[in-house]
Every structure is written in structure tokens, then in C-alpha cells.
Design an enzyme around this catalytic site. Structure first.
Site, short mmCIF file in Angstrom:
data_model
loop_
_atom_site.label_atom_id
_atom_site.label_comp_id
_atom_site.label_asym_id
_atom_site.label_seq_id
_atom_site.Cartn_x
_atom_site.Cartn_y
_atom_site.Cartn_z
N LYS A 32 -19.55 -27.15 21.46
CA LYS A 32 -20.24 -26.76 20.39
C LYS A 32 -19.45 -26.11 19.26
O LYS A 32 -18.47 -25.02 19.59
CB LYS A 32 -21.56 -26.16 20.92
CG LYS A 32 -22.65 -26.82 21.78
CD LYS A 32 -23.28 -27.75 20.77
CE LYS A 32 -24.46 -28.40 21.68
NZ LYS A 32 -25.53 -27.75 21.66
N GLN A 58 -24.50 -25.05 35.78
CA GLN A 58 -24.04 -26.67 35.23
C GLN A 58 -22.74 -26.75 34.71
O GLN A 58 -21.95 -25.90 35.00
CB GLN A 58 -24.93 -26.51 33.70
CG GLN A 58 -24.75 -25.33 33.09
CD GLN A 58 -25.91 -24.62 32.00
OE1 GLN A 58 -26.79 -24.93 32.26
NE2 GLN A 58 -25.12 -23.89 31.06
N ASP A 108 -23.17 -30.48 25.60
CA ASP A 108 -21.92 -29.97 26.16
C ASP A 108 -22.03 -29.72 27.54
O ASP A 108 -20.99 -29.20 28.43
CB ASP A 108 -21.13 -28.67 25.33
CG ASP A 108 -22.24 -27.63 25.41
OD1 ASP A 108 -23.59 -27.94 25.55
OD2 ASP A 108 -21.72 -26.47 25.19
N ASP A 142 -28.85 -18.33 34.94
CA ASP A 142 -29.33 -18.97 33.56
C ASP A 142 -30.09 -20.05 34.04
O ASP A 142 -30.00 -20.94 34.97
CB ASP A 142 -28.07 -19.27 33.29
CG ASP A 142 -28.34 -20.10 31.72
OD1 ASP A 142 -28.33 -19.18 30.78
OD2 ASP A 142 -28.26 -21.42 31.58
N ASN A 143 -31.54 -20.18 33.45
CA ASN A 143 -32.29 -21.15 33.42
C ASN A 143 -32.68 -21.66 35.19
O ASN A 143 -32.36 -22.77 35.33
CB ASN A 143 -31.82 -22.50 32.89
CG ASN A 143 -32.28 -22.26 31.28
OD1 ASN A 143 -33.08 -21.45 30.92
ND2 ASN A 143 -31.25 -23.06 30.43
N GLU A 149 -33.56 -15.76 34.50
CA GLU A 149 -33.60 -16.03 33.10
C GLU A 149 -34.52 -17.39 32.89
O GLU A 149 -33.99 -18.22 32.66
CB GLU A 149 -32.34 -16.10 32.48
CG GLU A 149 -32.34 -16.15 31.00
CD GLU A 149 -32.10 -17.65 30.33
OE1 GLU A 149 -32.01 -17.72 28.93
OE2 GLU A 149 -31.57 -18.36 30.97
N LYS A 188 -22.96 -17.03 20.72
CA LYS A 188 -23.03 -18.08 21.42
C LYS A 188 -21.84 -19.11 21.18
O LYS A 188 -21.45 -19.78 22.16
CB LYS A 188 -24.32 -18.91 21.77
CG LYS A 188 -25.43 -18.00 22.60
CD LYS A 188 -26.66 -18.71 22.55
CE LYS A 188 -26.57 -20.10 23.27
NZ LYS A 188 -28.12 -20.87 23.42
N TYR A 189 -21.62 -19.26 19.95
CA TYR A 189 -20.67 -20.45 19.28
C TYR A 189 -19.70 -19.66 18.60
O TYR A 189 -18.72 -20.58 18.51
CB TYR A 189 -21.42 -21.32 18.62
CG TYR A 189 -22.89 -21.75 19.17
CD1 TYR A 189 -22.81 -22.89 20.04
CD2 TYR A 189 -24.08 -21.19 18.77
CE1 TYR A 189 -24.15 -23.01 20.88
CE2 TYR A 189 -25.37 -21.85 19.39
CZ TYR A 189 -25.19 -22.54 20.44
OH TYR A 189 -26.33 -23.00 21.08
#
Lengths: 696, 696
Positions: free
Chosen positions: A283, A343, A378, A414-415, A443, A556-557
Site C-alpha cells: 500500500k 495474516q 496487501d 490484531d483483528n 483488538e 500506517k502507510y
């Protein structure tokens, strides 16, 4: 800091193996053909609380907590009943027993203290106490004076039976007493002995437990370190820590910020993923689906040729640098929390080595991850329905064990709600068996039942909806649910006014007062809270686009450079608030949170108190960041332990103003342009005029 | 009436034996060493309601009831979940499945109808529906138009898999559709087919249940005859039924009263114990511990030389007379309820034949029964802690089976709370297995937890605290607990304004208005109610002594002669009230009871309604029997299904007055000297001016 060697992901065998089942003997309704096992057991035990989903899940406590247990315990008829609470460490087989005491309406209560990390079990027993029943009836019948001699014989018989269960010494005493009850011309002396406290005290040590009733379920407790209940989190991106704008920051750069973060009063430093970032579908700035060649990508796009979840992104430094950061932080009272996102970027070694862990479409491609409405082009998700789930689970768990082996004790996951529930229960339960000090922050910003389920399955703390709860009605309703219902047994809230993903509308439009209000609310409503630090301190408030709640130019990016010495920084206020949390135990737990009515809905008022009432904090916040608001606060004085007629002192720990209040009804006026909140220590009047300081 | 032969107390073996356990597979927390049995099952099922004590006890329903079940059913992530309700008769092994439909917040609901007496089981399943998940995502992605061909291939794969589970015919259709999705130049047609309702309808018939989650517990229902929910009880002493004062009445005398009782609208005639009465320690008039030689004693002093619980007191007649009474009553729509008091006069054959069932004191005597503050010198209790409990249980159960064999279907059980809980569960469960039509009324006036426990253990109905609940606050609080909480699943109230044991203070001092008020309250708050008939009809109100709530010259200890034709008799009002109960289904259930605020606490207002709202009853009672009271009633119109602006008609079924009300707020005035209550049928305005009767 010692860095222990890598722990093998497979647990060594141990005896006795802890039994994590909720119960070994679930009470069963009667079989029509057969008698119950003990038809003489007359006690019923019901409604043991806390109990989560019939004992399917453990409750949560921290080291040193008192655990209060209640149950309905009763028998037919009118005999005296004894209720006994039992507990043990799960790895031990011996129970410790604590007598319960009766409350109204056949309810009983008992408590014990948890003094070691790990799992405990508790359950309840009950039986009919024939001696106490006899003693009570005997006393009742005394005034009428009938049947005294035969009743003395009955008592003697019970004492004789107890003697058979007693130590030699007590048995001798009991037999002597039984003899005295049976014979002798001095009836008064015999009666006196029968109802004597001395006899009773020996008798209660040898109860007749032949027909005891067991509750049946042995309920579990997970005991965590105190940090699970009280923690103050600061999130930053190490790659934005470089001294020179535009440069990629390193762990070494990050280390330089530790003293400042410690001084502000944080005890957890949470870092987004530190693993190699993939190149495929990387990203770009502002979530652009394509990145330029020099763009760093999202840290959540995990995995590249340099490695996966057990590797470190080369631009951040080496493993040694990371371990040094952990060590240095710990010296300053800060624990580093890692972000584990299960992930993979398309370049992750798992994608090549374990194609069976990803669901391929008929054209051979893999559908990228989504968390609607968000799309992660991504990122590939793991397929938790793969037939190869067992080895995949082992490998995913080994990521945590790898970092635990390096000294990490906190994980922000995360998630987790997009991964299988059964995996989390298995992974967290088995990891904590050997590492009970390790904590997991969930999270999961998703539906309430799912968030609570993750708490039940093992997560130590969780993000909450606080981020979007802005009105007094919303705050009272939500925090009453979190802290005053069964939810509090399984779900520990961690309150975040912002995250790198979420810049709430309230912060976008409310100016400085909004940031301060949300800081005070997070830090006082939540014994645990955190902030995405630099952006919050500096009041960063520009969204990606109007109506969006994402940051523009999100870290984040891209790499950001923060001017942390900016004069508008909230650093000083954050420091004061965190000092207040440290010096007031009332703010270190969510248990005794009480909301107090205010006749102006723009003001919210609540208190927190320690169980012994030695420390009381009262908070009033003006939720409207633009206008002055005045309102009458109606304090629930009975819940604060303040008598109606008493005067009491309020000390605002921010402004250092003192107020004397009296009675339940008092006026509050808050100008958000000065300061949108009162953060009061409440002190009751306890001394005489001769003392200098009348309140404590 | 047919009188079947005596049933053996031991049940014949049957296959399959009904499994009365609450669950065969209680969900277990994970074993630390091992993986869960199916790591691919992604759904969680929680919080199934109703569920009593984690499935330990059944819920209660009557024949024809709809059973509504709710559960939390959800998976990780965002896939579409299916929730399925399953039920079966307990004696059958095949489940019937009913799809549940989603409510907000991951809650699901389903329902089924119970159409046979006896026990049912229900449980919940859930799984992730891949086809529906795919279909939803495919539709969502359509507007963007990306990846359509590959997504069609994914859909085709799922259809192909379903074909393997389908009937030959459906399999052929599914395979043809899968082929169409895969190929063809007309992309629009392929998309159209993919999201067609026709395809979906076939697909949902063949779900992939490989990774289904079972709730684990199979919860039980006891289905009783409708009389368990709606019944109208009349209690009388047959020995007081003689035509000539002073004579001992007989069953034949009692029979003569049946037409009058039937005309008044009662459908249960409850008789105190009809067994031989002991002579030892027989009670005299007004509970005198010694009886004169001609005094009849208390019917609860059961057992004499003539026999025990399976014999009939000779002065009442023969067994044939009793059976004739039962038959004649049944012809008039009345069921005879027997009183079973599990206790013995010292003369009972059990005392001689089974000394091991009684607890002897060291001097060889037996302590008489007590139910504090009451003393029963003429009664020995059974010792439920005897080591010989099993044969004693068998014999005690055989008493019920003996009378069931004679045609008795209703038992009023005396003081069940002074007998072992485990006995009742075993006895009632096993009796009802072969005789599901038999009902048990619990006469337990004791602590709330004990009363509710007896309901859980199997009693079909129970006496309540109604007898002492007089103020509007007490009535609202108590009946809300009974009818609007989980209590209603296991406890069916039977309301008595008086009993031979209890003449409440309110009746002693309130005159005729008090009797009428209590009658209306009992008959409308309770779908089941009863009265100790002659004393209530005739307004008998003199206590044993001031401050006592026992009757003077109680029929318990002497024969009375009642002048039932007295002009002050309440017979006519009782008849009207019972007619109202029969013609208004709203009064035949306690499910939809709603209290409505009144600004005068001396007035109580409540409504009952059928589930379909076709029948609504509104009751207002002046609880002060001495003074006129006026108050504004605030009806909860939304709960009654009346729109705020609507006019509605009230028809007082006692006075036959009509009122037109409008809106929530209406004035009520009740003069207790005229009539202390309104008993309204509520009719909504539905017709036009051209019709004669505007309301229904």
C-alpha cells in the site's frame, strides 16, 4: 533483563495434567429407572455466581484479588444448613475450604484470595448440620421446659458421633461432654453445657458430611498479573522515531523516546508489527492500492523475503536492538507490547511453504483479506477451515511462543475476531499454562457478542466502543454494562480515544477541549487505557476526507516526523492525569464505578472508589467542547459511604482548587475553554477543629 | 369413568428408555494438551433461553403451547451463519428441525408447538453457510465489476459440492447450473443465475454441515394437560356435607353439592385427606392437644387400625363411594384432587411395620412433626435421612400410583417442603413418565427459593404468597416476578385468598368488600386460583384469637354445618367471575400480565391479554375495603396494542356498564360499598358508523 532461550512450541508433559474442563461431574437430572446416588443428601445448591455459561469459561482476576462467591444453598424443612466454599490451584488436587456466611433469602457468600498466577478452581458444598439444628431447637424448647432430659440424650448421641470423627484429644473431650449431658442430677448444668459455645466450637470442627451435596461444577478462574487490570498504554511507530525528518526510524531511535514516555506515566509501549513488510500489492500513502518504489508499506502487510512473523523488519534494526529496547523499557517500568496480526503479505514464506493454509480460488488466486468496509489488498487471510488446521494452529501459536522466549509478555492481537474462536481458546489457554504472566489484548472492533466471546475464550483485555461513546447517556449505559454486569467477569476494557485507524469525529471537530475531555474520560472510566500517542499528544485532527474517521497521511502507510516539543502538546496534562491514576487506587479498578445524575445532559458525572472506601475519585466532564455548561449534580451519597448531613471536601487534582460540598445536590460549572473537566479527590470530614487538616 | 386396575409401582421396562439427563454432551473447556474435536467448527452458541440451571431442570408447558427459543449464534468474521432449532419427544430419537430467524445483536429465535403430553427435548445447532456468504459478497462486489468470472467459478464449486449431497433430481439441476455459471459468453445471464432465488432455494436444502456446532445441552420440557395452566379450585371437607347438623358427612353427601359447585364454575374439587384418622394424640376442637372421645380429629393425622394412605376413613364411606364421587364430578366437568400428606399418625400401620422409616430418640419415642410455629402432636414425620430410604421412597410413591390406578389425576401435596427434594424429583418424574396427565399442586408456604425449587423438581402448580400480598406495590412486585421472569418457566401459581389454615387479616377486618376484592384479584391475577369454599362464600371471618390468622372452630378439627343458601353468600359473584374466566382466554394464562400505573396506591390496575391480542381484560381494584378511592390510571397502551389516538370501549362484565376511554390517562372511582372492582373487557374501535356495534 534475561532473555530466555526459545521455548519449544510443544509443551513438555507434566503430571498431574491440569484439568481444564468446566466440571467433571455435571449434575444430571434423574434417570427414570434408577434412584439418585445419595437419596439422603437433602441440600440443594443453585445459582453459584460468578459462573460464566454454566462453567464453560473461567472468570478473570488479578494477583491478590479477593474472589467473592455467592450461591443459593438450602435444604427441605427447617434444619440448619452449612455452606462451604472450596478452592484450589488447578494444578493441585487438595481443596482449601472457606465457610460461607448466610445472606437473606437462602443466599450464601464466601471469599478467598488468589495469590498465584495461573488457574484456580472453585465450587460449593452444603450439608445439613444436625448438631446445630438440634441445639437451636433445644434452645427454643427450653422455655416450655418439656422433654429436656430426652433432648439432652439426643444431643449426647450427636456428640458421641462427632467424637468418632475427631482427633484423639477432641474425641476424649467430646465423650466426656456427652457423658455429662446424659447423666448427673444438676439438670441446669447439663442444659448449660448443651448450649455452651465451647461445645459448639469443637462440634463444628467435626461435621457429619455423610450426606453432603456437591454443586457439581468446578468453576475456573484465570489469575493474571495486576497489569491486566491497571495499565496505561502508549502506541507509536518506531519507524517515525528518527531524529531527521524523512529517515526511517529504528529501535534505537525509539529507545530515545522511552524516558519521555515513562515520565508521562505510561507503563506499556505498544508497537505496531515489527516484521518484514511485503512488496506485492504494497500500500502507498493514504491507503493507495499501489505504492511507489520508496514507500514503506503497511506494517500489517507481514512477510517478505527477509522472513515472516518471527523475523524483524531490517530497517528497524536487529533482533538484538529489539531486545535492548525491551530491556531498557523495563528498566523504566515500561513493558513492550507486540502486535501480532495473523495474516500474510503475498510474499510471506508461509504462502510459499504452506499453500494448504490459504484458500485458493478456482483460478489459483487467493482472495485478499477484508474487514468490511475495509479492504486489505496487501494481505492474505489464513483459511481457518483448512483440513490442515492442526499443524497451522501449532505454527501460529509458535509465533507467540517465539517472542515469549525473547522476553515479550504483552501481545496486542490484531483483528482476532476474523480468526477462529476455537484457535484462540486453545492457543491462549495452552500458552498461559506455562506462561501465566503473558497477557493478550484483543483488538476486536466488532459486534458485542463477538467481543465478549473473545474475552471468555481467553483474551486478557479488549478494545471497546469507548472510542465512539460521546454522550452522557451512551457513556453511562455502556460503562454500566461493562462494569456492573456479568461482563466484568470476562471482559477487561482498555479505552482508546484514538488509534492509527480511528480519528473519531468528536476529536476532529472539538478542538483541544475535546482531546482533554476524551483523555480524562479514558483515564478515569478505564483502569486500563491507551492512546495512539504522538497523534493524540499533538492534537492531530485532520481526517482523510470529510466524513471519514481515518487520519490523513496516516502513519500506517508512511513515515511521519512528530514535533513532540510543540507548545500545544498535551504532554503536561497527560502526565498529571497519569500521576493521578498512579496515586489513586480508586482509578486502578473498574469495579466500583458509579454514575451520578446531572440535570444537564452535557455534563457526565461518575465516581470510582476502592472496596474499603479509603480512596474516592469523582469526575465531572463537560462533553460539549464548545460551550460553558452548568448543572446540578445529585451524588448517590449512600453508594459513596457519605452520610447525608456530612460535609466533604473535593480537591481538583488538575487545578488544585478545593471545594466544600454538603448533601447530595451541588452545582458544577465547566468552561471547556479553561478546562472541560473536574478530577476530584473526595475527602470526608473526620477531624475536629483543633486539627489543621479536617479531611482525609 | 373407567377405573383402571392398580398400577404396579415398578415401571415396566421400555425401549428406548427416556434419557432424562440435561445433556449427553456438556460442552467442555479445552484440554490443555489436546486439540478440540473439530477445530474447523467456527460457530459459537450461547445463552439459550429458556434454560433452567444450565439444563438441570425442565421448563413447563401445556398441550398445544408454542415454545419460543432464543439463542446467541455467531461465528468469527463476517460469514453468513445459519441457526437451527431442534426438538423431539424424549421417547423418540429423531429430531425435528426448525430454522431460527435472526433478531438484533446476534440473537436468534425459533419456535415449535408441543402436541403430546410428556417430555420433549430441544437444542440448537449452527454453522457457517458458505453459499449464502459467497452470494452476499458476490452481490456486494457486482457494482465494482471486478473479479466476476473468478467469483462465478467459486460459486460453481459450491454448487457442485451441494450436488453431492442432493437427491438425484436436484443434483442434476445443481450440476447444470454450476456448468452454466462456469461457461457461456453471456456474463449477465451467468450473474443473473448466480444470484437467482431459484438457485438459492435449492441450495439451502443441501447445506454443508461438516463443521456444525452443537449447543451441547439438550434441554427438557414437561408438557402437561391444559388444566395445569388454567384451573379453578374449590376445597371442602366431605365430613361437613351432611344434611343434618352434627352428623358426619359422607362422599354421598358431598356428591349432592357437585351441581352447585359446577354451576359456580369450578373445575377442581379438592378434598382434604380422606384416610382413616389416628386416635393417639388426636387433636380436639380448635387444635386442642387432647380430643374428647367423640371428636373426629384432623384429617391430616393419617393412619389408624383401619389402614393408612391407601385406605378410606370409614365414616366417609367406601372406596366405591369415593370412585362414584370422582365419576359424578367428572361428568360435571370437575376433577377431584386428593390431598396427599406424607406423614403418619402414631397409629398408622407404617409406624408398626416400618420402624426404620422414623427417627427414634434415645428413649424410644419419636419426635412429632413441626412446621414452625405450628406443632403437630398427632403426627410423626418420615425420616428422609433413614438408611432405608430407597424402599421407603418406593412405598411412598406407591401411594400416588395406587390412587392414580383408581382414576385420580390431581394431587394436592401437603407441605412438600418438609420432605426430601430428591424424593419429589424421583417420584414425580417417574410417575409422570407413565402418567403424564397427572398433576401435582405443591402446598409449600415457605421461603421463595424452596418454593421455586419444588417447581423445578416437578410440581405442576404451587400455592403462592398471594394470600398475604395486599398492597398495590406488593401485588405488582410479586406478580411481575412470577410472570415476567424465568420463574414462569418452572412455577405455576395457584392463588388462594383463604385456606382452612389461613384466614388472612385483610379478610378478618375488611368485610364483604375485602372478600370480593380478594376474589377478583385471585381470579384475574391467577389463571389458576382456588378457595376454601364454604368459608369463603359465606364470608367466615372470625379468627381463633385476635392477631391470629387461623379460623375459630376450624373444620380441621371439627365437623361444621354450612348454611350455603345464606342471603349474604358470595355465590352469585363467584359464578359471574368464573364465567368471565371461562369466556375470556386472556384470563386463562399468566403470560401477558401487565401492571398499569395509578396515581392512587389504593387502586391497583393490571391487564391480561391473549398472545394474538384478540382478547383483553383490564382489572382495577380498590384495595381499601372501607373508603371510596379515585385515581388516574395511566394505561401502557403500546403493551396493549392500542394506538394513542384511538378510542376504545370498556365493558364491565360484573356491572354491565360500558365506558368509552381515549388515550392513556383515564379516571377511575371505586366505592367498595357498591363494588370494589372493575372487571373490564377491552374492545378496540374497528367499525364504521354504519355498523351497530363499533367495537370488538
Amino acid at each position: 533483563m534475561t532473555v530466555p532461550g526459545t521455548t519449544s512450541p510443544r509443551m513438555p508433559a507434566r503430571a498431574p495434567s491440569p484439568d481444564l474442563s468446566p466440571t467433571s461431574a455435571h449434575p444430571r437430572a434423574l434417570d427414570a429407572e434408577s434412584f439418585p446416588p445419595n437419596g439422603q443428601a437433602r441440600v440443594l445448591i443453585e445459582n453459584v455466581r460468578p459462573e460464566i455459561d454454566a462453567g464453560r469459561y473461567p472468570i478473570k482476576r488479578v494477583l491478590g484479588d479477593r474472589v467473592g462467591i455467592q450461591a443459593d444453598v438450602f435444604a427441605d424443612g427447617h434444619d440448619v444448613v452449612v455452606a462451604m466454599l472450596r478452592y484450589r490451584r488447578e494444578t493441585e488436587s487438595e481443596w482449601v475450604e472457606v465457610p460461607m456466611h448466610p445472606l437473606p433469602n437462602d443466599r450464601w457468600e464466601g471469599e478467598f484470595k488468589v495469590v498465584e498466577l495461573g488457574r484456580y478452581r472453585y465450587t460449593v458444598l452444603g450439608w445439613v448440620d444436625h448438631f446445630r439444628s438440634w441445639r437451636r431447637d433445644f434452645e427454643r424448647r427450653l422455655p416450655a421446659g418439656v422433654d429436656i432430659p430426652v433432648n439432652l440424650l439426643v444431643g449426647a448421641e450427636l456428640i458421641e458421633q462427632a467424637a468418632a470423627r475427631a482427633t484423639a484429644e477432641d474425641a476424649a473431650r467430646l465423650r466426656a461432654w456427652a457423658d455429662k449431658l446424659r447423666q448427673g442430677t444438676d439438670l441446669d448444668a447439663r442444659v448449660h453445657l448443651a448450649i455452651s459455645e465451647e461445645l459448639l466450637q469443637v462440634m463444628v470442627r467435626y461435621p457429619d458430611r455423610q450426606h453432603v451435596t456437591h454443586y457439581g461444577r468446578e468453576l475456573a478462574i484465570v489469575v493474571d498479573p495486576p497489569r491486566a487490570r491497571f495499565s496505561t498504554w502508549y502506541e507509536l511507530f518506531p519507524r517515525s522515531c528518527a531524529a531527521i525528518p524523512g529517515q526511517h526510524g529504528t529501535f534505537k531511535d525509539c529507545e530515545k523516546q522511552l524516558p519521555r514516555i515513562a515520565e508521562m506515566g505510561f507503563d506499556v509501549l505498544y508497537l505496531p508489527p515489527i516484521h518484514p513488510i511485503g512488496r506485492s500489492f504494497r500500500k502507498g500513502k493514504n491507503n493507495n492500492p499501489t505504492a511507489g518504489p520508496t514507500e514503506p508499506g503497511s506494517p500489517w502487510g507481514i512477510g517478505a523475503v527477509e522472513g515472516g512473523h518471527k523475523a524483524i523488519h531490517p530497517q528497524l534494526g536487529t533482533l538484538e536492538d529489539f531486545l535492548h529496547l525491551i530491556q531498557r523499557a523495563r528498566e523504566l517500568g515500561i513493558e513492550v507490547a507486540m502486535d501480532i496480526a495473523l495474516q500474510c503479505s503475498p510474499d510471506h514464506p508461509y504462502v510459499r511453504d504452506h499453500p494448504e493454509w490459504f484458500r485458493r480460488r478456482p483460478d489459483g488466486t487467493i482472495q485478499y483479506a477484508e474487514n468490511p468496509p475495509k479492504k486489505y489488498q496487501d494481505i492474505y487471510p489464513f483459511d481457518f477451515e483448512t483440513d490442515h488446521w492442526a499443524p497451522m494452529w501449532e505454527e501460529l501459536r509458535s509465533i507467540f511462543l517465539f517472542w515469549i522466549g525473547k522476553g515479550v509478555k504483552l501481545f496486542r492481537v490484531d483483528n482476532p475476531h476474523t480468526k477462529a474462536f476455537a484457535f484462540w481458546e486453545w492457543a491462549i489457554t495452552t500458552i498461559k499454562r506455562d506462561h501465566p504472566e503473558v497477557l493478550f489484548l484483543s483488538e476486536a472492533f466488532t459486534r458485542p457478542k463477538v467481543m465478549y466471546a473473545l474475552g471468555k475464550l481467553g483474551f486478557s483485555q479488549s478494545y471497546t466502543y469507548f472510542t465512539w461513546r460521546n454522550t452522557s447517556w451512551e457513556l453511562e449505559r455502556y460503562f454500566t454494562e461493562l462494569t456492573q454486569t456479568e461482563v466484568r467477569e470476562i471482559f477487561r476494557p482498555n479505552l482508546w480515544p484514538n488509534t492509527p485507524d480511528i480519528l473519531p469525529e468528536y476529536l476532529q471537530h472539538g478542538g483541544r477541549a475535546a482531546f482533554i475531555a476524551r483523555l480524562i474520560l479514558a483515564a478515569t472510566l478505564g483502569a486500563s487505557y491507551g492512546m495512539y500517542g504522538p497523534a493524540f499528544e499533538l492534537g492531530e485532527r485532520q481526517p482523510l476526507a470529510p466524513g471519514k474517521e481515518e487520519y490523513i497521511n496516516s502513519e500506517k502507510y508512511e513515515i511521519r516526523h512528530w514535533n513532540l516539543d510543540h507548545p500545544d502538546s498535551l504532554q503536561e496534562i497527560i502526565t498529571l492525569v497519569n500521576q493521578c491514576r498512579k496515586s489513586n487506587p480508586a482509578l486502578q479498578s473498574d469495579e466500583h464505578l458509579v454514575f451520578h445524575p446531572v440535570d444537564n445532559p452535557e455534563l457526565v458525572c461518575f465516581s470510582k472508589q476502592t472496596a474499603d472506601r479509603s480512596n474516592t475519585i469523582l469526575v465531572v466532564v463537560n462533553l460539549d467542547p464548545h460551550h460553558v455548561h452548568t448543572g446540578w449534580v445529585h451524588l448517590k451519597l449512600d453508594q459513596l459511604g457519605i452520610h447525608g448531613g456530612e460535609q466533604y471536601q473535593l480537591h481538583d487534582v488538575i487545578s488544585h482548587e478545593f471545594y466544600l460540598w454538603h448533601g447530595a445536590r451541588n452545582l458544577v460549572r465547566l468552561d471547556p475553554h479553561i478546562f472541560p473537566a473536574h478530577l476530584f479527590q473526595v475527602r470526608r470530614y473526620v477531624r475536629t477543629e483543633r486539627d489543621f487538616d479536617y479531611f482525609f
